[in-house]
Design a protein around this motif. Structure first.
Motif, short mmCIF file in Angstrom:
data_model
loop_
_atom_site.label_atom_id
_atom_site.label_comp_id
_atom_site.label_asym_id
_atom_site.label_seq_id
_atom_site.Cartn_x
_atom_site.Cartn_y
_atom_site.Cartn_z
N GLY A 180 0.80 -1.19 0.00
CA GLY A 180 0.00 0.00 0.00
C GLY A 180 0.84 1.24 0.00
N ASN B 264 -3.10 1.00 5.42
CA ASN B 264 -3.16 2.16 4.54
C ASN B 264 -3.82 3.33 5.27
N ASN C 92 -6.40 6.44 -1.42
CA ASN C 92 -6.25 5.95 -0.05
C ASN C 92 -5.32 4.74 0.07
N SER C 93 -4.21 4.78 -0.64
CA SER C 93 -3.29 3.64 -0.64
C SER C 93 -1.92 3.98 -0.05
N ASN D 117 2.13 6.54 -2.96
CA ASN D 117 1.00 5.61 -2.95
C ASN D 117 1.03 4.72 -4.17
N THR D 118 0.04 3.88 -4.32
CA THR D 118 0.04 2.93 -5.43
C THR D 118 -0.58 3.49 -6.70
N GLN E 157 -3.64 4.40 -6.54
CA GLN E 157 -5.05 4.23 -6.21
C GLN E 157 -5.39 5.12 -5.02
#
Length: 248
Positions: A39, A154, A179-180, A174-175, A177
Motif C-alpha cells: 500500500g 493504509n 487511499n493507498s 501511494n500505489t 489508487q
C-alpha cells in the motif's frame, strides 16, 4: 470433391480451431494486482505511479535496496494521538547529515499521526532512500528497501490543502489508487516536482524547514538504472539513522 474428402477437411479445420482456442486459454493473464505492495506504492506502477514513467510521479517502485528490514507491521492505522492544533517537527538523522521537517498536522492530521506513530516506533530507523531522481524527488520509508514494503495498513488521502509540491515539500507515496498510502514518502527536489501540481494525488504532510543542503546531498547520490530503465537506484547506501519527533 467427394463426401469423404469434405468430411476429412471439416475435421481438420475443427481440430485446428480447437488447438488455437486451447493455446489462448493456456496463456497466463497479466496479474492486475502486481504492484509494489504494502500500500505504499506511489503509483507503483512512487507511486508507487509514481508510475513507470521515469519522471512523472513518486511511485514506490521495485528496486534493490540495502536497508535493514523492520519486521513490525500493524493490521490497522494507529488511533489518533496527535493534536491537530499543535505544531510538530521531525528531525531526521541520516548518514548524509541531519535536517528538519515541519509537519502539517492542521491540514493532514491522519497522515501526520501515522508518520509520528511510526517514527516513535523506530519504524524508519536504518531505512534507505531507495529511489533518487535529483531533478524530481528522493523517496524512502520502505523497511524492505525495495519500494514494495509498508507498515501493513493504509491511510486515507488528505488532498485539500493550499500547500504545493515544491522544493522541500514532503508527501506520501501511494500505489496510484485512492487511499493507498502507507509508510513511504518523498521529498520534492524542484519547484516543478515532476509536474505534480497539475494533478495532486499525493498527500502533502510537511516541508523541510532546516538542513535543505543535506537533503540536496542525498539527492546528489550517484544512481544507476533499475530494471525498467529508470536511473534512480542509489549506488551507495543512503539511510535514515533515526527520526525524532518534537511537539511544540
Amino acid at each position: 470433391m467427394n463426401k469423404k474428402v469434405k468430411k476429412l477437411s471439416t475435421i481438420l479445420v475443427i481440430t485446428a480451431l480447437c488447438a488455437v482456442v486451447a493455446a489462448c486459454g493456456s496463456k497466463p493473464e497479466t496479474d492486475k494486482n502486481v504492484t509494489a505492495g504494502g500500500g505504499a506504492t506511489p503509483s507503483v506502477s512512487p507511486s508507487a505511479s509514481p508510475s513507470s514513467k521515469p519522471s512523472s510521479s513518486p511511485a514506490a517502485t521495485s528496486t534493490a535496496g540495502t536497508g535493514t528490514p523492520n519486521k513490525k507491521t500493524w493490521t490497522a492505522a494507529p488511533a489518533m494521538t496527535i493534536d491537530s492544533k499543535k505544531s510538530y517537527e521531525a528531525t531526521f538523522d541520516t548518514n548524509k547529515g541531519s535536517f528538519k521537517v515541519a509537519l502539517f498536522a492542521d491540514t493532514a492530521p491522519k497522515t501526520v499521526n501515522s508518520f509520528v506513530f511510526l517514527a516513535k516506533e523506530n519504524f524508519y530507523n536504518n531505512v534507505v532512500f531507495h529511489r533518487i531522481i535529483k531533478t524530481f524527488m528522493i523517496q524512502t520509508g520502505d523497511p524492505q528497501g525495495t519500494g514494495g514494503g509498508g507498515p501493513g495498513y493504509n491511510i486515507p488521502d488528505e488532498l485539500k490543502t493550499t500547500h504545493k509540491y515544491e522544493t522541500g515539500t514532503v508527501a506520501m507515496a501511494n500505489t496510484g489508487q485512492p487511499n493507498s498510502g502507507g509508510s513511504q514518502f518523498f521529498i520534492c527536489m524542484t519547484d516543478e516536482c515532476g509536474g505534480l501540481n497539475s494533478s495532486p494525488k499525493f498527500t502533502i504532510f510537511g516541508k523541510v524547514s532546516e538542513g535543505l543542503e543535506n537533503v540536496q546531498k542525498i539527492a546528489s547520490t550517484p544512481v544507476k538504472a533499475n530494471a525498467r530503465g529508470e536511473v534512480s537506484v542509489p549506488t551507495e547506501e543512503v539511510k535514515i539513522n533515526s527520526i525524532t519527533i518534537t511537539e511544540k
